[in-house]
Design a protein around this motif. Sequence first.
Motif, PDB file in Angstrom:
ATOM      1  N   GLY A 127      34.147  41.275  39.577  1.00 51.63           N
ATOM      2  CA  GLY A 127      34.155  42.691  39.918  1.00 51.63           C
ATOM      3  C   GLY A 127      33.144  43.059  40.989  1.00 51.63           C
ATOM      4  N   HIS A 128      31.877  42.680  40.810  1.00 54.68           N
ATOM      5  CA  HIS A 128      30.833  43.041  41.773  1.00 54.68           C
ATOM      6  C   HIS A 128      31.064  42.336  43.105  1.00 54.68           C
ATOM      7  CE1 HIS A 128      26.877  44.029  43.387  1.00 54.68           C
ATOM      8  NE2 HIS A 128      26.774  42.760  43.737  1.00 54.68           N
ATOM      9  N   ARG A 129      31.396  41.047  43.044  1.00 53.64           N
ATOM     10  CA  ARG A 129      31.505  40.269  44.276  1.00 53.64           C
ATOM     11  C   ARG A 129      32.643  40.768  45.159  1.00 53.64           C
ATOM     12  NH1 ARG A 129      31.705  33.704  45.169  1.00 53.64           N
ATOM     13  NH2 ARG A 129      31.927  33.824  47.429  1.00 53.64           N
ATOM     14  N   VAL A 130      33.775  41.141  44.563  1.00 54.36           N
ATOM     15  CA  VAL A 130      34.926  41.541  45.358  1.00 54.36           C
ATOM     16  C   VAL A 130      34.834  43.006  45.773  1.00 54.36           C
ATOM     17  CG1 VAL A 130      37.434  41.857  45.338  1.00 54.36           C
ATOM     18  CG2 VAL A 130      36.427  39.792  44.347  1.00 54.36           C
ATOM     19  N   ILE A 134      41.187  37.556  48.167  1.00 48.81           N
ATOM     20  CA  ILE A 134      41.643  38.558  47.211  1.00 48.81           C
ATOM     21  C   ILE A 134      41.802  39.880  47.939  1.00 48.81           C
ATOM     22  CG2 ILE A 134      41.112  39.794  45.079  1.00 48.81           C
ATOM     23  CD1 ILE A 134      39.455  37.364  44.217  1.00 48.81           C
ATOM     24  N   ASP A 135      43.008  40.395  47.975  1.00 49.33           N
ATOM     25  CA  ASP A 135      43.294  41.693  48.567  1.00 49.33           C
ATOM     26  C   ASP A 135      43.567  42.696  47.453  1.00 49.33           C
ATOM     27  OD1 ASP A 135      43.236  40.186  50.836  1.00 49.33           O
ATOM     28  OD2 ASP A 135      45.230  40.714  51.532  1.00 49.33           O
ATOM     29  N   LEU A 136      43.061  43.899  47.611  1.00 50.76           N
ATOM     30  CA  LEU A 136      43.327  44.994  46.684  1.00 50.76           C
ATOM     31  C   LEU A 136      44.169  46.024  47.428  1.00 50.76           C
ATOM     32  CD1 LEU A 136      39.682  45.463  45.310  1.00 50.76           C
ATOM     33  CD2 LEU A 136      41.408  43.828  44.568  1.00 50.76           C
ATOM     34  N   LEU A 137      45.320  46.366  46.895  1.00 44.98           N
ATOM     35  CA  LEU A 137      46.236  47.261  47.587  1.00 44.98           C
ATOM     36  C   LEU A 137      46.639  48.411  46.678  1.00 44.98           C
ATOM     37  CD1 LEU A 137      47.173  44.039  48.296  1.00 44.98           C
ATOM     38  CD2 LEU A 137      48.319  45.322  50.095  1.00 44.98           C
ATOM     39  N   ARG A 163      37.337  37.927  51.361  1.00 46.94           N
ATOM     40  CA  ARG A 163      37.547  36.485  51.434  1.00 46.94           C
ATOM     41  C   ARG A 163      36.693  35.790  50.380  1.00 46.94           C
ATOM     42  NH1 ARG A 163      40.717  35.338  55.491  1.00 46.94           N
ATOM     43  NH2 ARG A 163      40.866  36.746  57.282  1.00 46.94           N
ATOM     44  N   ILE A 164      37.234  34.731  49.817  1.00 50.32           N
ATOM     45  CA  ILE A 164      36.522  34.026  48.750  1.00 50.32           C
ATOM     46  C   ILE A 164      36.883  32.545  48.805  1.00 50.32           C
ATOM     47  CG2 ILE A 164      38.314  34.406  47.003  1.00 50.32           C
ATOM     48  CD1 ILE A 164      35.976  34.948  45.020  1.00 50.32           C
ATOM     49  N   VAL A 184      40.439  44.090  35.710  1.00 48.15           N
ATOM     50  CA  VAL A 184      40.962  42.727  35.811  1.00 48.15           C
ATOM     51  C   VAL A 184      39.923  41.787  36.417  1.00 48.15           C
ATOM     52  CG1 VAL A 184      42.688  41.272  36.934  1.00 48.15           C
ATOM     53  CG2 VAL A 184      43.367  43.446  35.909  1.00 48.15           C
ATOM     54  N   LEU A 185      39.297  42.209  37.506  1.00 48.59           N
ATOM     55  CA  LEU A 185      38.325  41.348  38.183  1.00 48.59           C
ATOM     56  C   LEU A 185      37.119  41.056  37.295  1.00 48.59           C
ATOM     57  CD1 LEU A 185      38.493  42.966  41.715  1.00 48.59           C
ATOM     58  CD2 LEU A 185      39.210  40.643  41.135  1.00 48.59           C
ATOM     59  N   SER A 186      36.668  42.046  36.537  1.00 46.93           N
ATOM     60  CA  SER A 186      35.496  41.842  35.685  1.00 46.93           C
ATOM     61  C   SER A 186      35.763  40.825  34.587  1.00 46.93           C
ATOM     62  CB  SER A 186      35.057  43.178  35.068  1.00 46.93           C
ATOM     63  OG  SER A 186      34.636  44.077  36.075  1.00 46.93           O
ATOM     64  N   HIS A 187      37.023  40.736  34.163  1.00 44.16           N
ATOM     65  CA  HIS A 187      37.375  39.733  33.157  1.00 44.16           C
ATOM     66  C   HIS A 187      37.091  38.323  33.663  1.00 44.16           C
ATOM     67  CE1 HIS A 187      39.563  38.007  29.755  1.00 44.16           C
ATOM     68  NE2 HIS A 187      40.215  37.238  30.617  1.00 44.16           N
ATOM     69  N   PHE A 188      37.132  38.160  34.991  1.00 44.78           N
ATOM     70  CA  PHE A 188      36.870  36.858  35.604  1.00 44.78           C
ATOM     71  C   PHE A 188      35.517  36.843  36.333  1.00 44.78           C
ATOM     72  CE2 PHE A 188      41.430  37.407  35.254  1.00 44.78           C
ATOM     73  CZ  PHE A 188      41.809  36.240  34.625  1.00 44.78           C
ATOM     74  N   HIS A 189      34.682  37.837  36.026  1.00 42.33           N
ATOM     75  CA  HIS A 189      33.327  37.932  36.598  1.00 42.33           C
ATOM     76  C   HIS A 189      33.361  38.035  38.123  1.00 42.33           C
ATOM     77  CE1 HIS A 189      31.975  36.982  32.552  1.00 42.33           C
ATOM     78  NE2 HIS A 189      32.698  35.887  32.577  1.00 42.33           N
TER      79      HIS A 189
END
Length: 350
Positions: free
Chosen positions: A339-342, A302-305, A235-236, A332-337
């Motif tokens: 990656g770590h949070r999600v 954000i869901d990862l499937l 959740r974000i 993809v997530l790291s491009h938007f900073h």
Amino acid sequence: MPPTTPQPPVAPPPVPSLPDLAITRAADMAMSPHPDRGAKLRQCIDRLPQAEASTALTLVERRIEEAICRLGLEDVLAFDVGGLEDGLKLVHVLEQGSGGEWRATGRFIRLAAIYRLTPNGSLPLRLSADALPSPTAFHQLPLIMALYKIIGHSLAHQGTSLALQQANNDGAYRIGDQSFRVVPLSELPANHPYRSGYQRTDPVIRHEDLLFPSFWSFLVRLLVGMGNRYRLIRRINHDDPRYRRLLTETITKQQGGIAVDYRRDFGDLNHANPDDDRRLVIVSGFRPNERVAAHLEVWGRIDLLTTEASAGGRSQPLTVRFPTSLPLWRAVLSHFHLGHRVINRFRLIL
């Protein structure tokens, strides 16, 4: 200011050969919505000596192979050409549009195979000219819908055919048990975000309370709704600027994914709440030779499937459990900073 180096003139496009021009004209006749043109073509074919008909068929088969290679469809589609008229119909269909419509169809077929919607989950799909809609139906449909109609009868989900069918006389269609309709440009309000990019070859689609900017986006959303094995949830906050960028900024295949946008507008085209915008980012399964379908769903969280089978137990880190999917999600997530949070703060649902 340094002098400008003169540029060599741009070479003109190659002049098509007379046989190529003849094939193009005959292919147009073969798929003409006017029955008399098709009848005249059949009369011409019937009058050809056997040797000339054999030579013409060889040239048509070569033209089909060239089109399939140019469109990058070698791994997903194979055609049983049959006779000369059938081959000409296939030439016409393969050469319609900009090429983008066929490439999008190819990406969809690769994903469909991973989701085991193709026969035995295998590729290429083998089709004949019998799979083509009638010339009238082909030209009445938006192009990408006509292309899907060619392949749809070969796809099934849990025993239900995914052929494209007319649902009623009010312009509604159905794939499986899902109904939808094409939204004409004239229905979209002047300030609607889907208006400026509207394509008649791949139009806006209404499905229940969801609005899609294209038939392609509707198809992909329909596909991923047919099941993934694992789902990681994070959740974000809607107002997090990183989330807003992931939801709205351009994502290219070079950045690792394909963005598929849509919105929940509750059937109201004037609904404009940005919190109801949604996005899928397909990161795996659309390229040749990929065996795992993985994506992100961005919809207030954000869901990862993924369809990837876990390579370790629940106590194992994600790098061990999902060695194929994790780097693609992270890219993809790291491009938007994000990656770590999600990725490092998730809840896993099997």
